[in-house]
Design an enzyme around this catalytic site. Structure first.
Site, PDB file in Angstrom:
ATOM      1  N   SER A  43      -8.672   9.117  -1.708  1.00  0.00           N
ATOM      2  CA  SER A  43      -8.631  10.453  -2.326  1.00  0.00           C
ATOM      3  C   SER A  43      -9.914  11.179  -1.915  1.00  0.00           C
ATOM      4  O   SER A  43     -10.877  10.533  -1.463  1.00  0.00           O
ATOM      5  CB  SER A  43      -8.606  10.276  -3.850  1.00  0.00           C
ATOM      6  OG  SER A  43      -8.890  11.492  -4.523  1.00  0.00           O
ATOM      7  N   TYR A  99     -11.159   6.406 -12.019  1.00  0.00           N
ATOM      8  CA  TYR A  99     -10.480   6.811 -10.781  1.00  0.00           C
ATOM      9  C   TYR A  99     -11.492   6.957  -9.647  1.00  0.00           C
ATOM     10  O   TYR A  99     -11.286   6.448  -8.542  1.00  0.00           O
ATOM     11  CB  TYR A  99      -9.746   8.130 -11.043  1.00  0.00           C
ATOM     12  CG  TYR A  99      -8.810   8.582  -9.951  1.00  0.00           C
ATOM     13  CD1 TYR A  99      -7.508   8.066  -9.861  1.00  0.00           C
ATOM     14  CD2 TYR A  99      -9.201   9.526  -9.003  1.00  0.00           C
ATOM     15  CE1 TYR A  99      -6.640   8.498  -8.864  1.00  0.00           C
ATOM     16  CE2 TYR A  99      -8.341   9.951  -8.010  1.00  0.00           C
ATOM     17  CZ  TYR A  99      -7.053   9.440  -7.945  1.00  0.00           C
ATOM     18  OH  TYR A  99      -6.185   9.866  -6.955  1.00  0.00           O
TER      19      TYR A  99
HETATM   20  P1  NAD Z   1       2.919   9.299  -8.424  1.00  0.00           P
HETATM   21  O1  NAD Z   1       2.646   9.126  -9.877  1.00  0.00           O
HETATM   22  O2  NAD Z   1       3.841  10.375  -7.952  1.00  0.00           O
HETATM   23  O3  NAD Z   1       3.438   7.956  -7.795  1.00  0.00           O
HETATM   24  C1  NAD Z   1       2.800   6.753  -8.049  1.00  0.00           C
HETATM   25  C2  NAD Z   1       3.689   5.634  -7.574  1.00  0.00           C
HETATM   26  O4  NAD Z   1       3.074   4.419  -7.997  1.00  0.00           O
HETATM   27  C3  NAD Z   1       5.081   5.670  -8.192  1.00  0.00           C
HETATM   28  O5  NAD Z   1       6.024   5.182  -7.257  1.00  0.00           O
HETATM   29  C4  NAD Z   1       4.950   4.709  -9.364  1.00  0.00           C
HETATM   30  O6  NAD Z   1       6.187   4.124  -9.740  1.00  0.00           O
HETATM   31  C5  NAD Z   1       4.016   3.682  -8.765  1.00  0.00           C
HETATM   32  N1  NAD Z   1       3.315   2.901  -9.766  1.00  0.00           N
HETATM   33  C6  NAD Z   1       2.613   3.329 -10.845  1.00  0.00           C
HETATM   34  N2  NAD Z   1       2.162   2.277 -11.550  1.00  0.00           N
HETATM   35  C7  NAD Z   1       2.600   1.170 -10.900  1.00  0.00           C
HETATM   36  C8  NAD Z   1       2.470  -0.226 -11.116  1.00  0.00           C
HETATM   37  N3  NAD Z   1       1.809  -0.710 -12.167  1.00  0.00           N
HETATM   38  N4  NAD Z   1       3.040  -1.060 -10.242  1.00  0.00           N
HETATM   39  C9  NAD Z   1       3.731  -0.599  -9.178  1.00  0.00           C
HETATM   40  N5  NAD Z   1       3.889   0.702  -8.908  1.00  0.00           N
HETATM   41  C10 NAD Z   1       3.327   1.560  -9.768  1.00  0.00           C
HETATM   42  O7  NAD Z   1       1.469   9.449  -7.769  1.00  0.00           O
HETATM   43  P2  NAD Z   1       0.989  10.102  -6.394  1.00  0.00           P
HETATM   44  O8  NAD Z   1       0.324  11.373  -6.729  1.00  0.00           O
HETATM   45  O9  NAD Z   1       2.058  10.067  -5.364  1.00  0.00           O
HETATM   46  O10 NAD Z   1      -0.176   9.078  -6.031  1.00  0.00           O
HETATM   47  C11 NAD Z   1      -0.047   8.106  -5.021  1.00  0.00           C
HETATM   48  C12 NAD Z   1      -1.442   7.715  -4.544  1.00  0.00           C
HETATM   49  O11 NAD Z   1      -2.089   8.859  -3.993  1.00  0.00           O
HETATM   50  C13 NAD Z   1      -2.354   7.198  -5.647  1.00  0.00           C
HETATM   51  O12 NAD Z   1      -3.135   6.137  -5.156  1.00  0.00           O
HETATM   52  C14 NAD Z   1      -3.223   8.401  -5.968  1.00  0.00           C
HETATM   53  O13 NAD Z   1      -4.461   8.029  -6.492  1.00  0.00           O
HETATM   54  C15 NAD Z   1      -3.352   9.012  -4.585  1.00  0.00           C
HETATM   55  N6  NAD Z   1      -3.735  10.425  -4.593  1.00  0.00           N
HETATM   56  C16 NAD Z   1      -2.936  11.371  -5.156  1.00  0.00           C
HETATM   57  C17 NAD Z   1      -3.335  12.700  -5.121  1.00  0.00           C
HETATM   58  C18 NAD Z   1      -2.502  13.800  -5.684  1.00  0.00           C
HETATM   59  O14 NAD Z   1      -2.987  14.943  -5.721  1.00  0.00           O
HETATM   60  N7  NAD Z   1      -1.280  13.554  -6.125  1.00  0.00           N
HETATM   61  C19 NAD Z   1      -4.547  13.042  -4.531  1.00  0.00           C
HETATM   62  C20 NAD Z   1      -5.336  12.046  -3.977  1.00  0.00           C
HETATM   63  C21 NAD Z   1      -4.918  10.735  -4.007  1.00  0.00           C
END
Ligand code: NAD
Length: 260
Positions: free
Chosen positions: A142, A155
């Site tokens: 991130s 985080y």
């Molecule tokens: P999201 O909530 O849309 O998806 C998260 C995924 O992880 C889902 O498929 C969920 O089912 C799964 N998950 C959650 N807890 C779990 C567990 N205990 N075991 C197995 N699977 C689990 O989130 P996202 O925004 O797509 O985030 C994905 C990654 O990207 C994360 O690592 C997040 O930190 C990173 N990220 C997101 C953003 C953003 O703006 N959305 C920015 C930077 C980094």
């Protein structure tokens, strides 16, 4: 083209992980999906991706907080896909709270999913990658792997941690055909961020639209969300021959967040 390669994408039932899984499948890789959600919807998604891209698509609902389940997921990948060439450590969660009020169980959960799970997955797949002298480990960090924001201590710690882990694995594999890198998104509109928009709207009495503008305006100069398929395109590039000597870096896709 990734034909003949097998990829595990953790947390790929929604958001960024799903965007990356689709991009890898579109490029020809067999995929193991992982993540939480409604069993029927996930099965429909699995079948749809397999039919659309003509690749094998497996699923394992392993909970990334549980080492034994992570082991089961890797066993499932070996059984269903034969091997693991590509890992995208994407599953992640957020919890927002001042550090002195941060619930200890939320701290533990964030560190377990965002940092310990990538270690356990990497540890399990690396021997096979080294044996075949080809592998791609892509950690979804991130902008919070580079800089901090208030109320996101767990985080930020987990994402700085995964950047360090990425560098360490890259050095250990530097003379091999295995690479390890991180992707560092800014704001991407997914359920993880929607929750933060909803909380901001409620806290400040704003409409959803105004809360979205405020959220983007605070950090992301482009005032646009990055899209999961843009991160998918970058993951496909990191798997290509062109990226074979990129090692241990974190690539921002952040609308200018880190340029400020
Ligand atoms: P999201 O909530 O849309 O998806 C998260 C995924 O992880 C889902 O498929 C969920 O089912 C799964 N998950 C959650 N807890 C779990 C567990 N205990 N075991 C197995 N699977 C689990 O989130 P996202 O925004 O797509 O985030 C994905 C990654 O990207 C994360 O690592 C997040 O930190 C990173 N990220 C997101 C953003 C953003 O703006 N959305 C920015 C930077 C980094």
């Amino acid at each position: 083209m990734l034909n003949g390669k097998a990829a595990v994408v953790t947390g790929s039932t929604s958001g960024i992980g799903l965007g990356i899984a689709k991009a890898l499948a579109a490029d020809g890789a067999d995929i193991l999906l992982n993540g939480l959600g409604d069993a029927q919807q996930i099965e429909a998604l699995r079948a749809e991706l397999a039919a659309q891209y003509g690749v094998k698509v497996a699923y394992c609902g392993a909970d990334m907080t549980k080492p034994a389940e992570i082991e089961r997921m890797i066993e499932t990948a070996f059984r269903e896909l034969g091997k693991v060439d590509i890992v995208v450590n994407n599953a992640g969660i957020q919890h927002v709270s001042p550090v002195h009020e941060f619930p200890i169980d939320r701290w533990d959960a964030v560190i377990a999913i965002n940092l310990t799970a990538p270690f356990l997955v990497t540890r399990a797949v690396l021997p096979g990658m080294l044996e075949r002298n080809w592998g791609r480990i892509i950690n979804i960090a991130s902008t919070h792997g580079w800089v901090a924001s208030v109320d996101k201590s767990a985080y930020v710690a987990s994402k700085h941690g995964i950047m360090g882990f990425t560098k360490a694995v890259a050095l250990e594999t530097a003379t091999t055909g295995v690479t390890c890198n991180a992707i560092c998104p800014g704001w991407v509109l997914t359920p993880l961020v929607q929750k933060q928009i909803d909380a901001l709207a409620e806290r400040e009495g704003l409409s959803e639209e105004d809360a979205t503008v405020e959220l983007l305006g605070e950090k992301q100069p482009s005032l646009q969300f990055t899209k999961p398929d843009q991160l998918g395109a970058l993951a496909v590039f990191l798997c290509s021959e062109g990226a074979s000597n990129m090692r241990g870096i974190g690539i921002p896709v952040d609308g200018g967040w880190l340029a400020q």
